[in-house]
Design an enzyme around this catalytic site. Structure first.
Site, PDB file in Angstrom:
ATOM      1  N   CYS A 116       2.245   7.084  -6.003  1.00 19.06           N
ATOM      2  CA  CYS A 116       1.700   5.727  -5.971  1.00 19.06           C
ATOM      3  C   CYS A 116       0.180   5.690  -6.036  1.00 19.06           C
ATOM      4  CB  CYS A 116       2.184   4.994  -4.724  1.00 19.06           C
ATOM      5  SG  CYS A 116       3.984   4.878  -4.621  1.00 19.06           S
ATOM      6  N   HIS A 256      -2.495  -0.785  -3.673  1.00 16.79           N
ATOM      7  CA  HIS A 256      -1.138  -0.449  -4.079  1.00 16.79           C
ATOM      8  C   HIS A 256      -0.157  -1.387  -3.392  1.00 16.79           C
ATOM      9  CE1 HIS A 256       2.628   1.468  -4.718  1.00 16.79           C
ATOM     10  NE2 HIS A 256       2.699   1.958  -3.491  1.00 16.79           N
ATOM     11  N   ASN A 286       7.466  -2.689  -5.396  1.00 17.51           N
ATOM     12  CA  ASN A 286       6.639  -1.479  -5.451  1.00 17.51           C
ATOM     13  C   ASN A 286       6.878  -0.787  -6.790  1.00 17.51           C
ATOM     14  OD1 ASN A 286       5.545   1.098  -5.205  1.00 17.51           O
ATOM     15  ND2 ASN A 286       6.296   1.444  -3.137  1.00 17.51           N
TER      16      ASN A 286
END
Length: 357
Positions: A116, A256, A286
């Site tokens: 990520c 993020h 996500n």
């Protein structure tokens, strides 16, 4: 070369792409044994987009890369960096294929794997290529299709969606709008089991006999939550110090998009007003390495990122890895000037739960 002569990396284009198929919490409820509202309360996510059969991370990257190139008016770049933890194949990398499909065969092309945090790591790689004179322009793409990597019955699968986002960087001057500040990066391999896919690599193949290792993405949610807050906060402070900014100078935080509660706690610990922390996690989920560039594109299109805004980027991912950087948002080709018809959903939320459309 003296420090003042080192070229800066200047952002001149942004684009994104999410697959058309939208999966709401209601569709997951029976399979996961959780109510839609339970999922929302714990994650801030109501829906996510997932790929259809036959669509890969590379396909998403090509679409997002094309959007960014159009808006940059650069046409072609000298290098392509693809950040992904779900590559099209274990070998070769996805970036050479993406470059070729975008009409840039022969360009420098490489993958970055920092989960990520991959997009921020990709920005740092691009900075190095430009500073060294290896490339005068770089396309950086974050792309992931983690819906293909999660166990269908694992409650953490509710977190993940698919998509790609991209930016174009060119060589320029550090005082220009869009110039990236120093990238602050870090890692802690001692936490590698907190976000991991154990199967499919040389570690598994090197063990003779026995059952195959788990091929699904596994996440230790509570521990990851606290480490994400800790490391994004510390990296953000370092990046702000490097830019000679104070927290109150920050107009927008683009972090993020893992979890709405992480975003709220990050803003609180930095001392930045919560409404300055942008989010589209409610509709997008996500998307791993793609989350920051997707949000940049969505926020720019919604008019909530405007020229002159001081922007903090920060991310945390498996590895463990983390990174932050800063920039002043530039003025470039607007979406309505793009000759491409946008067919992906452009929904944007800021702050948590407040729909701006």
């Amino acid at each position: 070369m003296r420090a003042q002569e080192v070229p800066a990396s200047v952002l001149v284009g942004v684009g994104s792409w999410v697959p058309p198929r939208r999966v709401a919490n209601e569709e997951l409820a029976e399979r996961l044994g959780r109510s839609p509202e339970w999922m929302y309360q714990r994650s801030g996510i109501r829906s996510r987009h997932v790929v259809e059969p036959g669509t890969s991370s590379g396909d998403l990257a090509v679409e997002a890369g094309r959007e960014a190139l159009v808006r940059s008016a650069v046409g072609q770049v000298a290098a392509v960096v693809v950040a992904t933890t779900s590559p099209d194949r274990p070998c070769p990398g996805t970036a050479p294929s993406v470059a070729s499909r975008l009409g840039m065969a022969g360009a420098t092309a490489l993958d970055v794997q920092a989960v990520c945090a991959g997009f921020v790591y990709g920005l740092a790689v691009a900075q190095g290529l430009i500073a060294a004179g290896t490339a005068d322009s770089v396309l950086v793409v974050g792309t992931d299709s983690l819906s293909l990597s999660v166990a269908p019955d694992d409650p953490t699968s509710m977190l993940f969606g698919d998509g790609a986002g991209a930016v174009v960087l060119r060589s320029g001057h550090c005082e220009e709008p869009g110039a990236l500040g120093p990238c602050v990066l870090g890692s802690d391999g001692g936490g590698r089991d907190l976000i991991t896919v154990r199967g499919g690599g040389s570690e598994e193949r090197s063990r003779p006999g026995g059952a195959p290792a788990d091929r699904y993405l596994r996440l230790e949610g509570q521990e990851v939550f606290w480490r994400a807050v800790q490391h994004m906060t510390s990296a953000s402070r370092e990046a702000l110090d490097a830019a000679r900014w104070k927290p109150q100078d920050v107009d927008r935080i683009v972090a993020h998009q893992a979890n709405a509660r992480i975003l709220a706690m990050l803003a609180e610990r930095l001392g930045v007003d919560a409404e300055r922390a942008l989010s589209n996690v409610e509709q997008i989920g996500n998307t791993s390495a793609a989350s920051i560039p997707i949000l940049l594109d969505h926020a720019d299109r919604a008019g909530d990122l405007r020229p002159g805004h001081r922007v903090l980027l920060t991310a945390f991912g498996g590895g463990l890895t983390w990174g932050s950087t800063t920039l002043v948002w530039p003025d470039f080709l607007s979406p309505d000037q793009s000759p491409h018809q946008l067919s992906s959903e452009r929904r944007y939320v800021r702050p948590f739960g407040e729909d701006l459309d």
